[in-house]
Motif scaffolding. Structure first.
Motif, PDB file in Angstrom:
ATOM      1  N   ALA A  44       0.459  -0.735   0.300  1.00 54.15           N
ATOM      2  CA  ALA A  44       0.373  -0.213   0.139  1.00 54.15           C
ATOM      3  C   ALA A  44       1.325   1.253  -0.112  1.00 54.15           C
ATOM      4  O   ALA A  44       1.956   1.513   0.769  1.00 54.15           O
ATOM      5  N   ILE A  45       1.153   2.112  -1.039  1.00 54.53           N
ATOM      6  CA  ILE A  45       1.774   3.276  -1.046  1.00 54.53           C
ATOM      7  C   ILE A  45       0.382   4.468  -1.079  1.00 54.53           C
ATOM      8  O   ILE A  45      -1.056   4.793  -2.052  1.00 54.53           O
ATOM      9  N   HIS A  46       0.299   5.626  -0.252  1.00 58.95           N
ATOM     10  CA  HIS A  46       0.181   6.806   0.500  1.00 58.95           C
ATOM     11  C   HIS A  46      -0.434   7.456  -0.732  1.00 58.95           C
ATOM     12  O   HIS A  46       1.297   7.733  -1.085  1.00 58.95           O
ATOM     13  N   THR A  47      -1.335   8.229  -1.792  1.00 57.75           N
ATOM     14  CA  THR A  47      -0.843   8.943  -2.560  1.00 57.75           C
ATOM     15  C   THR A  47      -1.988   9.586  -2.763  1.00 57.75           C
ATOM     16  O   THR A  47      -2.404  10.218  -3.444  1.00 57.75           O
ATOM     17  N   PRO A  48      -2.069  10.808  -1.420  1.00 55.00           N
ATOM     18  CA  PRO A  48      -3.098  11.910  -1.423  1.00 55.00           C
ATOM     19  C   PRO A  48      -2.673  12.904  -2.051  1.00 55.00           C
ATOM     20  O   PRO A  48      -1.610  13.261  -2.920  1.00 55.00           O
ATOM     21  N   GLY A  49      -4.284  13.614  -3.117  1.00 55.55           N
ATOM     22  CA  GLY A  49      -4.587  14.304  -3.977  1.00 55.55           C
ATOM     23  C   GLY A  49      -5.541  14.848  -4.809  1.00 55.55           C
ATOM     24  O   GLY A  49      -5.735  15.123  -3.921  1.00 55.55           O
ATOM     25  N   HIS A  50      -5.937  13.214  -5.243  1.00 56.56           N
ATOM     26  CA  HIS A  50      -6.955  13.787  -5.404  1.00 56.56           C
ATOM     27  C   HIS A  50      -7.816  13.318  -4.934  1.00 56.56           C
ATOM     28  O   HIS A  50      -9.257  14.470  -4.994  1.00 56.56           O
ATOM     29  N   VAL A  51      -7.728  12.770  -3.290  1.00 56.50           N
ATOM     30  CA  VAL A  51      -8.495  12.663  -2.305  1.00 56.50           C
ATOM     31  C   VAL A  51      -8.087  12.121  -1.246  1.00 56.50           C
ATOM     32  O   VAL A  51      -6.623  11.326  -1.533  1.00 56.50           O
ATOM     33  N   ALA A  52      -8.072  12.671  -0.288  1.00 54.37           N
ATOM     34  CA  ALA A  52      -6.850  12.397   1.109  1.00 54.37           C
ATOM     35  C   ALA A  52      -6.361  10.700   0.840  1.00 54.37           C
ATOM     36  O   ALA A  52      -5.846  10.482   2.128  1.00 54.37           O
ATOM     37  N   LEU A  64     -16.112  19.804 -20.220  1.00 54.08           N
ATOM     38  CA  LEU A  64     -15.394  19.669 -19.520  1.00 54.08           C
ATOM     39  C   LEU A  64     -15.130  20.847 -18.334  1.00 54.08           C
ATOM     40  O   LEU A  64     -14.059  20.710 -16.997  1.00 54.08           O
ATOM     41  N   LEU A  65     -15.214  22.719 -18.012  1.00 58.20           N
ATOM     42  CA  LEU A  65     -14.719  23.282 -18.289  1.00 58.20           C
ATOM     43  C   LEU A  65     -15.606  23.382 -15.770  1.00 58.20           C
ATOM     44  O   LEU A  65     -14.981  23.987 -15.522  1.00 58.20           O
ATOM     45  N   PRO A  66     -16.469  23.133 -16.481  1.00 57.45           N
ATOM     46  CA  PRO A  66     -16.726  22.386 -14.554  1.00 57.45           C
ATOM     47  C   PRO A  66     -16.081  21.423 -13.513  1.00 57.45           C
ATOM     48  O   PRO A  66     -15.417  22.024 -12.285  1.00 57.45           O
ATOM     49  N   MET A  67     -15.479  20.472 -13.578  1.00 53.04           N
ATOM     50  CA  MET A  67     -14.194  19.750 -13.198  1.00 53.04           C
ATOM     51  C   MET A  67     -12.855  20.806 -13.106  1.00 53.04           C
ATOM     52  O   MET A  67     -12.273  20.624 -12.480  1.00 53.04           O
ATOM     53  N   ALA A  68     -12.707  21.665 -14.968  1.00 53.69           N
ATOM     54  CA  ALA A  68     -11.151  22.009 -14.458  1.00 53.69           C
ATOM     55  C   ALA A  68     -11.417  23.763 -13.497  1.00 53.69           C
ATOM     56  O   ALA A  68     -10.774  23.785 -13.357  1.00 53.69           O
ATOM     57  N   LYS A  69     -12.705  23.733 -12.983  1.00 53.90           N
ATOM     58  CA  LYS A  69     -12.591  25.332 -12.010  1.00 53.90           C
ATOM     59  C   LYS A  69     -11.982  24.643 -10.526  1.00 53.90           C
ATOM     60  O   LYS A  69     -11.961  25.210 -10.032  1.00 53.90           O
ATOM     61  N   LEU A  70     -12.702  23.216 -10.316  1.00 56.98           N
ATOM     62  CA  LEU A  70     -12.128  22.432  -9.167  1.00 56.98           C
ATOM     63  C   LEU A  70     -10.715  22.361  -9.349  1.00 56.98           C
ATOM     64  O   LEU A  70      -9.877  22.457  -8.007  1.00 56.98           O
ATOM     65  N   GLY A  98      -5.361   8.825 -20.238  1.00 54.66           N
ATOM     66  CA  GLY A  98      -6.018   9.576 -21.203  1.00 54.66           C
ATOM     67  C   GLY A  98      -6.007  10.838 -20.610  1.00 54.66           C
ATOM     68  O   GLY A  98      -6.895  11.748 -21.644  1.00 54.66           O
ATOM     69  N   SER A  99      -6.431  11.103 -19.964  1.00 63.10           N
ATOM     70  CA  SER A  99      -6.693  12.507 -18.844  1.00 63.10           C
ATOM     71  C   SER A  99      -7.081  12.832 -17.503  1.00 63.10           C
ATOM     72  O   SER A  99      -5.571  11.928 -17.168  1.00 63.10           O
ATOM     73  N   SER A 100      -6.807  13.506 -17.250  1.00 62.49           N
ATOM     74  CA  SER A 100      -6.217  14.751 -16.129  1.00 62.49           C
ATOM     75  C   SER A 100      -6.934  14.360 -15.054  1.00 62.49           C
ATOM     76  O   SER A 100      -8.347  14.626 -15.393  1.00 62.49           O
ATOM     77  N   VAL A 101      -6.646  14.016 -14.046  1.00 62.73           N
ATOM     78  CA  VAL A 101      -7.329  13.721 -12.758  1.00 62.73           C
ATOM     79  C   VAL A 101      -8.127  14.955 -11.505  1.00 62.73           C
ATOM     80  O   VAL A 101      -7.428  16.131 -11.927  1.00 62.73           O
ATOM     81  N   VAL A 102      -9.523  14.914 -11.572  1.00 63.37           N
ATOM     82  CA  VAL A 102      -9.479  16.376 -11.483  1.00 63.37           C
ATOM     83  C   VAL A 102      -9.211  16.389  -9.838  1.00 63.37           C
ATOM     84  O   VAL A 102      -9.180  14.918  -8.838  1.00 63.37           O
ATOM     85  N   ILE A 103      -8.583  17.318  -9.053  1.00 66.62           N
ATOM     86  CA  ILE A 103      -8.345  17.787  -7.897  1.00 66.62           C
ATOM     87  C   ILE A 103      -9.796  18.344  -7.118  1.00 66.62           C
ATOM     88  O   ILE A 103      -9.809  19.479  -7.884  1.00 66.62           O
ATOM     89  N   ILE A 104     -10.190  17.751  -6.501  1.00 69.11           N
ATOM     90  CA  ILE A 104     -11.638  18.470  -5.994  1.00 69.11           C
ATOM     91  C   ILE A 104     -10.749  19.121  -3.906  1.00 69.11           C
ATOM     92  O   ILE A 104     -11.020  18.420  -2.961  1.00 69.11           O
TER      93      ILE A 104
END
Length: 279
Positions: free
Chosen positions: A123-131, A239-245, A153-159
């Motif tokens: 297990a490797i803790h990789t917070p960023g996308h979610v904690a 995709l702009l609503p996700m890009a705004k996050l 193929g796409s960037s991960v959304v960071i919320i």
């Protein structure tokens, strides 16, 4: 739904939940042959659960989740109830995006090992996308199950606030220290150039950060919507609503780094967050 063998120890089945955010759907991975670990059982779609139960038979011992978003973990509880398999993962406070049906006896820790006679998963803790995001490294094959930390193929959304851009970049750089041969993402196909993928992810985020800085320098004090048009002018409208996050996450990182500052414009009816570049 088809079960694809990816390696001597790994098979994949993709849930029927394809959409704009999940791509072809959520990948569930079966690790092992005699005793099985199921990584990311996916959404609680009855047909998907039935298929996984058929594929696993009586060999399922562990259900691992990379994180508890609704497209990755809700099937775990039902499958565990049927098979008795132990649920393994990390539960966090609900930020409005968590699967609250997922339960563990004890939260997963960074570096924890799941060992069977056939394989070891680290297990490797990789917070960023979610904690509470974890990746799992199959040591025998160097295959990294990345959940939503890395997608094909796409960037991960960071919320924000549970997502954190600074943590995401740190986590991605940390993965460069491991012997990874292949990345098995939560969405999409295998990625066979892990070093290049990790480097590209970090570079992409830093380039986008630079666009935020340049926009603030050019525009002066600006609100999020104004910045969004400049920083993500290359992103399609849907995709702009996700890009705004993700823009918000970039701005919070710049604030943490002492590069930008948030202000509240009180003259607006409800106040508006506006951002300015620090001298």
């Amino acid at each position: 739904m088809t079960l694809y063998r990816l390696s001597p120890l790994v098979r994949r089945v993709t849930a029927p939940n394809s959409n704009l955010m999940t791509g072809p759907g959520t990948n569930s991975y079966l690790v092992g042959n005699r005793e099985l670990a199921l990584i990311d059982p996916g959404p609680a779609i009855p047909s998907h659960i039935d298929q996984l139960l058929t594929f696993c038979g009586d060999r399922l011992r562990w259900i691992l989740v990379t994180h508890t978003h609704p497209d990755h973990s809700p099937a775990a509880k039902q499958i565990s109830n049927v098979t008795g398999a132990k649920m393994i993962g990390c539960v966090m406070a609900d930020d409005g995006h968590q699967d609250r049906t997922f339960e563990v006896e004890e939260n997963l820790n960074h570096g924890q090992l799941l060992e069977s006679p056939e394989f070891i998963l680290e297990a490797i803790h990789t917070p960023g996308h979610v904690a509470n995001q974890f990746c799992f490294l199959l040591q025998e094959e160097g295959m990294l199950f990345s959940g939503d930390h890395i997608m094909q193929g796409s960037s991960v959304v960071i919320i924000p606030p549970s997502g954190n851009m600074a943590a995401y970049i740190r986590s991605t750089r940390h993965l460069m220290n491991y012997s990874i041969n292949t990345i098995a993402p939560g969405h999409g196909d295998l990625l066979n150039n892990p070093a290049g993928v990790l480097e590209q992810i970090v570079n992409h985020r830093l380039q986008r950060e630079q666009r935020v800085i340049e926009a603030l320098r050019h525009l002066g004090e600006s609100g999020m919507d104004t910045l969004l048009k400049h920083v993500y002018s290359d992103v399609s409208t849907d995709l702009l609503p996700m890009a705004k996050l993700s823009l918000w996450a970039h701005l919070l990182k710049l604030e943490e780094d002492g590069v930008a500052q948030k202000k509240i414009a009180q003259h607006w009816a409800f106040g508006e967050e506006r951002w300015v570049l620090l001298p």
